[in-house]
Design a protein around this motif. Sequence first.
Motif, PDB file in Angstrom:
ATOM      1  N   GLY A 110       2.291  14.288  -7.055  1.00  0.00           N
ATOM      2  CA  GLY A 110       1.605  13.808  -8.258  1.00  0.00           C
ATOM      3  C   GLY A 110       2.507  13.147  -9.270  1.00  0.00           C
ATOM      4  N   PHE A 111       3.755  12.833  -8.864  1.00  0.00           N
ATOM      5  CA  PHE A 111       4.694  12.188  -9.782  1.00  0.00           C
ATOM      6  C   PHE A 111       4.556  10.661  -9.690  1.00  0.00           C
ATOM      7  CE2 PHE A 111       8.093  15.809 -10.123  1.00  0.00           C
ATOM      8  CZ  PHE A 111       7.120  16.625 -10.686  1.00  0.00           C
ATOM      9  N   TYR A 112       3.381  10.172  -9.965  1.00  0.00           N
ATOM     10  CA  TYR A 112       3.054   8.762  -9.765  1.00  0.00           C
ATOM     11  C   TYR A 112       3.977   7.784 -10.486  1.00  0.00           C
ATOM     12  CZ  TYR A 112      -1.186  10.316  -7.459  1.00  0.00           C
ATOM     13  OH  TYR A 112      -2.057  10.896  -6.575  1.00  0.00           O
ATOM     14  N   PRO A 113       4.467   8.097 -11.729  1.00  0.00           N
ATOM     15  CA  PRO A 113       5.335   7.113 -12.404  1.00  0.00           C
ATOM     16  C   PRO A 113       6.602   6.775 -11.614  1.00  0.00           C
ATOM     17  CG  PRO A 113       4.578   8.786 -13.951  1.00  0.00           C
ATOM     18  CD  PRO A 113       4.168   9.246 -12.595  1.00  0.00           C
ATOM     19  N   TYR A 114       7.055   7.688 -10.769  1.00  0.00           N
ATOM     20  CA  TYR A 114       8.304   7.457 -10.036  1.00  0.00           C
ATOM     21  C   TYR A 114       8.133   6.496  -8.855  1.00  0.00           C
ATOM     22  CZ  TYR A 114      10.644  11.199 -12.628  1.00  0.00           C
ATOM     23  OH  TYR A 114      11.222  11.958 -13.611  1.00  0.00           O
ATOM     24  N   ILE A 115       6.905   6.263  -8.438  1.00  0.00           N
ATOM     25  CA  ILE A 115       6.678   5.332  -7.317  1.00  0.00           C
ATOM     26  C   ILE A 115       7.082   3.915  -7.734  1.00  0.00           C
ATOM     27  CG2 ILE A 115       4.928   4.291  -5.813  1.00  0.00           C
ATOM     28  CD1 ILE A 115       3.410   6.995  -6.013  1.00  0.00           C
ATOM     29  N   SER A 116       6.578   3.473  -8.876  1.00  0.00           N
ATOM     30  CA  SER A 116       6.939   2.122  -9.336  1.00  0.00           C
ATOM     31  C   SER A 116       8.369   2.081  -9.864  1.00  0.00           C
ATOM     32  CB  SER A 116       5.963   1.662 -10.427  1.00  0.00           C
ATOM     33  OG  SER A 116       5.932   2.585 -11.495  1.00  0.00           O
ATOM     34  N   LYS A 117       8.829   3.184 -10.460  1.00  0.00           N
ATOM     35  CA  LYS A 117      10.205   3.222 -10.980  1.00  0.00           C
ATOM     36  C   LYS A 117      11.214   2.929  -9.874  1.00  0.00           C
ATOM     37  CE  LYS A 117      13.598   6.540 -12.797  1.00  0.00           C
ATOM     38  NZ  LYS A 117      14.513   5.555 -13.319  1.00  0.00           N
ATOM     39  N   GLU A 118      10.974   3.458  -8.671  1.00  0.00           N
ATOM     40  CA  GLU A 118      11.907   3.269  -7.554  1.00  0.00           C
ATOM     41  C   GLU A 118      11.488   2.122  -6.621  1.00  0.00           C
ATOM     42  OE1 GLU A 118      14.679   4.523  -7.562  1.00  0.00           O
ATOM     43  OE2 GLU A 118      14.455   6.176  -8.999  1.00  0.00           O
ATOM     44  N   ASN A 119      10.494   1.338  -7.074  1.00  0.00           N
ATOM     45  CA  ASN A 119      10.028   0.184  -6.286  1.00  0.00           C
ATOM     46  C   ASN A 119       9.597   0.581  -4.872  1.00  0.00           C
ATOM     47  OD1 ASN A 119      10.541  -1.826  -8.317  1.00  0.00           O
ATOM     48  ND2 ASN A 119      12.718  -1.576  -7.862  1.00  0.00           N
ATOM     49  N   LEU A 120       8.916   1.720  -4.782  1.00  0.00           N
ATOM     50  CA  LEU A 120       8.410   2.190  -3.501  1.00  0.00           C
ATOM     51  C   LEU A 120       6.983   1.702  -3.311  1.00  0.00           C
ATOM     52  CD1 LEU A 120       9.760   5.844  -3.715  1.00  0.00           C
ATOM     53  CD2 LEU A 120      10.754   3.946  -2.435  1.00  0.00           C
ATOM     54  N   GLU A 121       6.542   1.680  -2.074  1.00  0.00           N
ATOM     55  CA  GLU A 121       5.189   1.200  -1.773  1.00  0.00           C
ATOM     56  C   GLU A 121       4.394   2.267  -1.038  1.00  0.00           C
ATOM     57  OE1 GLU A 121       5.117  -2.499   0.258  1.00  0.00           O
ATOM     58  OE2 GLU A 121       6.339  -3.557  -1.224  1.00  0.00           O
ATOM     59  N   LEU A 122       3.184   2.457  -1.530  1.00  0.00           N
ATOM     60  CA  LEU A 122       2.254   3.344  -0.818  1.00  0.00           C
ATOM     61  C   LEU A 122       1.584   2.562   0.297  1.00  0.00           C
ATOM     62  CD1 LEU A 122       0.702   5.038  -3.990  1.00  0.00           C
ATOM     63  CD2 LEU A 122       2.217   6.141  -2.327  1.00  0.00           C
ATOM     64  N   THR A 123       1.364   3.230   1.425  1.00  0.00           N
ATOM     65  CA  THR A 123       0.845   2.508   2.598  1.00  0.00           C
ATOM     66  C   THR A 123      -0.626   2.746   2.858  1.00  0.00           C
ATOM     67  OG1 THR A 123       1.653   4.335   3.979  1.00  0.00           O
ATOM     68  CG2 THR A 123       3.087   2.416   3.739  1.00  0.00           C
ATOM     69  N   SER A 124      -1.131   3.922   2.535  1.00  0.00           N
ATOM     70  CA  SER A 124      -2.535   4.203   2.850  1.00  0.00           C
ATOM     71  C   SER A 124      -3.451   3.757   1.717  1.00  0.00           C
ATOM     72  CB  SER A 124      -2.741   5.702   3.109  1.00  0.00           C
ATOM     73  OG  SER A 124      -2.713   6.419   1.904  1.00  0.00           O
ATOM     74  N   THR A 125      -4.645   3.379   2.082  1.00  0.00           N
ATOM     75  CA  THR A 125      -5.637   2.950   1.082  1.00  0.00           C
ATOM     76  C   THR A 125      -5.974   4.084   0.134  1.00  0.00           C
ATOM     77  OG1 THR A 125      -6.574   1.406   2.676  1.00  0.00           O
ATOM     78  CG2 THR A 125      -7.933   1.961   0.769  1.00  0.00           C
ATOM     79  N   ASP A 126      -6.115   5.298   0.682  1.00  0.00           N
ATOM     80  CA  ASP A 126      -6.438   6.456  -0.154  1.00  0.00           C
ATOM     81  C   ASP A 126      -5.378   6.670  -1.230  1.00  0.00           C
ATOM     82  OD1 ASP A 126      -8.639   6.828   1.379  1.00  0.00           O
ATOM     83  OD2 ASP A 126      -7.933   8.634   2.406  1.00  0.00           O
ATOM     84  N   ALA A 127      -4.093   6.573  -0.838  1.00  0.00           N
ATOM     85  CA  ALA A 127      -2.995   6.769  -1.783  1.00  0.00           C
ATOM     86  C   ALA A 127      -2.998   5.681  -2.851  1.00  0.00           C
ATOM     87  CB  ALA A 127      -1.664   6.791  -1.041  1.00  0.00           C
ATOM     88  N   LEU A 128      -3.282   4.463  -2.449  1.00  0.00           N
ATOM     89  CA  LEU A 128      -3.340   3.356  -3.413  1.00  0.00           C
ATOM     90  C   LEU A 128      -4.457   3.570  -4.428  1.00  0.00           C
ATOM     91  CD1 LEU A 128      -2.722   0.369  -0.957  1.00  0.00           C
ATOM     92  CD2 LEU A 128      -1.232   1.032  -2.864  1.00  0.00           C
ATOM     93  N   ILE A 129      -5.569   4.084  -3.955  1.00  0.00           N
ATOM     94  CA  ILE A 129      -6.707   4.354  -4.843  1.00  0.00           C
ATOM     95  C   ILE A 129      -6.334   5.450  -5.846  1.00  0.00           C
ATOM     96  CG2 ILE A 129      -9.037   5.322  -4.953  1.00  0.00           C
ATOM     97  CD1 ILE A 129      -9.578   3.868  -2.269  1.00  0.00           C
ATOM     98  N   ARG A 130      -5.678   6.517  -5.332  1.00  0.00           N
ATOM     99  CA  ARG A 130      -5.279   7.614  -6.230  1.00  0.00           C
ATOM    100  C   ARG A 130      -4.245   7.136  -7.258  1.00  0.00           C
ATOM    101  NH1 ARG A 130      -5.818  10.599  -1.335  1.00  0.00           N
ATOM    102  NH2 ARG A 130      -3.611  10.280  -0.839  1.00  0.00           N
ATOM    103  N   ASN A 131      -3.333   6.270  -6.848  1.00  0.00           N
ATOM    104  CA  ASN A 131      -2.344   5.730  -7.771  1.00  0.00           C
ATOM    105  C   ASN A 131      -3.026   4.896  -8.864  1.00  0.00           C
ATOM    106  OD1 ASN A 131       0.620   5.250  -8.354  1.00  0.00           O
ATOM    107  ND2 ASN A 131      -0.084   3.130  -8.161  1.00  0.00           N
ATOM    108  N   ALA A 132      -3.990   4.094  -8.465  1.00  0.00           N
ATOM    109  CA  ALA A 132      -4.738   3.282  -9.436  1.00  0.00           C
ATOM    110  C   ALA A 132      -5.516   4.176 -10.404  1.00  0.00           C
ATOM    111  CB  ALA A 132      -5.687   2.340  -8.699  1.00  0.00           C
ATOM    112  N   TYR A 133      -6.040   5.290  -9.881  1.00  0.00           N
ATOM    113  CA  TYR A 133      -6.782   6.253 -10.703  1.00  0.00           C
ATOM    114  C   TYR A 133      -5.884   6.844 -11.800  1.00  0.00           C
ATOM    115  CZ  TYR A 133      -9.049  10.696 -11.914  1.00  0.00           C
ATOM    116  OH  TYR A 133      -9.593  11.755 -12.582  1.00  0.00           O
ATOM    117  N   HIS A 134      -4.600   6.999 -11.488  1.00  0.00           N
ATOM    118  CA  HIS A 134      -3.660   7.582 -12.446  1.00  0.00           C
ATOM    119  C   HIS A 134      -3.054   6.542 -13.391  1.00  0.00           C
ATOM    120  CE1 HIS A 134      -3.940  11.022  -9.693  1.00  0.00           C
ATOM    121  NE2 HIS A 134      -3.477  11.749 -10.691  1.00  0.00           N
TER     122      HIS A 134
END
Length: 749
Positions: A67-91
């Motif tokens: 649930g540490f969503y801010p760190y995904i963009s901080k480290e320039n990482l990419e989510l691969t699954s559609t579900d994960a992308l939706i949850r990231n957008a939700y946050h």
Amino acid sequence: MEDIINYIETQELIDFENTFKIFKIISDLITTDESSSQKLLVNVLANLSKFDSSLNPILADLIEGIGFYPYISKENLELTSTDALIRNAYHSSSNIGKVLHEDQKYLLSLLNNTQNIIVSAPTSFGKSLLIEEIVATLKYKNIIIIQPTLALLDETRKKLLKYRENYKIIVRTTQTPSADKKNLFLLTAERVNEYRQFTNVDLIIIDEFYKLSAKRDDERADSLNNAFNYILKTFNPKFYLLGPNIDSISEGFAEKYNAIFYRTKSSLVDTKVIDMYKPQKDFFDKPIKYKEYKENVLFELLLSLQNEQSIIYCSSPARVRYLSLKFLEFLLKNQVNLNQYVEIDLIEWIEINISTEWSLIDLLNNQIGIHDGALQKHITNTIIEYFNENKLKFLFCTSTIIEGVNTSAKNIIYFDKTKGNNVEIDFFDYSNIKGRAGRLMIHYIGKIFNFNLVPEDEKVIVDIPFYEQNPISDEILINLEYNEVKDENLKQYSIILEIPENERNIIRDNGVLVFGQKNIFEEIRVNFKNVYPLISWTRYPNYEQLKYCLTLGWNYLMKKTESKSLGIGRLVNKTFGYGNHNSIKVLINNDIDYVIECINFYEDNKDKSKDEIEEIRKFNYGKKYSSKSNFEIEEEFILMNFQIQKHWFEYKIPKWLSVINSIQECICNEYGVRPGNYNYYSNQIENDFLRENLSLLSEFGIPSSALKKIEKLIPPDLNEEQVIDYIRNEKIYTNDIFINYEKKKFKEI
């Protein structure tokens, strides 16, 4: 866990197989031990360059899973699954353009329902980010935000300035609410109690709500309880209370007020504890004999950490000055050059307005800052800005770091073990100091270096006196209705009810010691004929009038726990001199000149017997300072006068004069004679003798030197808000009468 973390720290590179193993351990821990999974993940991110980057997609999923969503963009990482992308957008917040972590998002969902919220979370949680999110929704028309210090309120004001098109920001009791815009009240508890223009309140936010507790010996707890209780009873708003490291609150409070107490230990940073105490216990436990030894251990440590930022906790302003200067001396002795080539524009202001010899200049030039309750507000604000901008590497501070500012550092040094002279730091305070180690979205890992034994762990239960009433002070009790008072407090309440109603109303509105005020009523009445000339003054008092009024405050309006070390005679002299000269610099220079005169008198008379010395007080004063250098004398009197200005001129004396003014007005009206009016003098003392329509600007951290210059450029008939618009629209700050530091401050309003 520690073995894995140690492995990560000691390896130069971690191959594919071991990267996968560590990621799998995190994955397994997510469902079985959430806090351990967070801790291990943060340590991985702190050492990310060591890990096999081909497994970054798995790492992104782990961050998302925790649930540490801010760190995904901080480290320039990419989510691969559609579900994960939706949850990231939700946050993601469309209001403030930031991604929230899971706990923040959950709290926001709670805030959007009908219940009130009481939050206990670590310093690095990002509680204040939610304040901006709440404001940015524009959902609430009238919001009160109470914070314990003016510095925090000014910091909040700067963050929320971007919403001024929608909200009128109110920081002083002289400002009126807007009928056209929404209103955002950024006030201390005392100012909430003094404000008479609330028409409605939809939401109240209290930061550091543990200050409601009567059991933590905070002299402002009464004011905060009265402010909170008044707003709840009068407007029934939604509330959001936030604070760190709290285990529970008064039993039944949450149920009565339809609130949820939400406690989380979720932290996006990890703190490593380094014990400096136990290996050197025999030395550190003997602070007199091994004082220099302990200091040298500190200085060597700071030198080894010079490429990182460090905050050093000290017990008092005097300790801040002493240790920071000793550290500077250590650097110079060891020929360590920390001079930096960045602009420190505060230095020019100090040279012009305080002294070219003040040690703060040398400290700042060597990347050393100081922060305590004695410094002028604009100086402390600027030093924190420099520290946050990495212009300073070291910050020596008092307990202001616990509750007075929002800043953190890679390293925290817990050097002194008391607050003030003899109040031991407890586990709650220690936890808050420790919480400053590591900076959200900057340092994944912080370190705390303990030079003392860590206080014994204990549960922190915040009592809410107006509700729990165990204990409850007279100052809170007087604000309750009879049916709100618990049976065990009815005797205490009945004594308060014996005070005549008109007096009781005045005493309640003044909000300070109930029976201290009652004693002032009695003293003035008993001697009314004699004291009438001393209380009936307007605008400026003469010396005897000021002495009488301040003596009333000194005798009856100070709590037993408050220090009286300054002495009433000195306080009266200082206040009267301040009224005459309108300048703190003049007071400093007068003190220094007098000490030098006394030293010379002592030198001329030291061979005489006591009977031959005509001015023994002057002789003793000169003897006291004869062994000190001019530098030490100047340092002492700069510190002392700043403390007097901050505590007495800006806070205590205006409050005392306001209280005594209301009392004398009541009594004079009873006798049918003209009362005095202290409002003008009180406002002048509190606002550094600024013109009335400029006093709002002092709240924004603009030094009085700049405000006195701008008097010539601002029409006197503009109100406070019009003055701000005039400065912005006309760009008054570009005028060459201002130095760069002053121009910068004006641009921030």
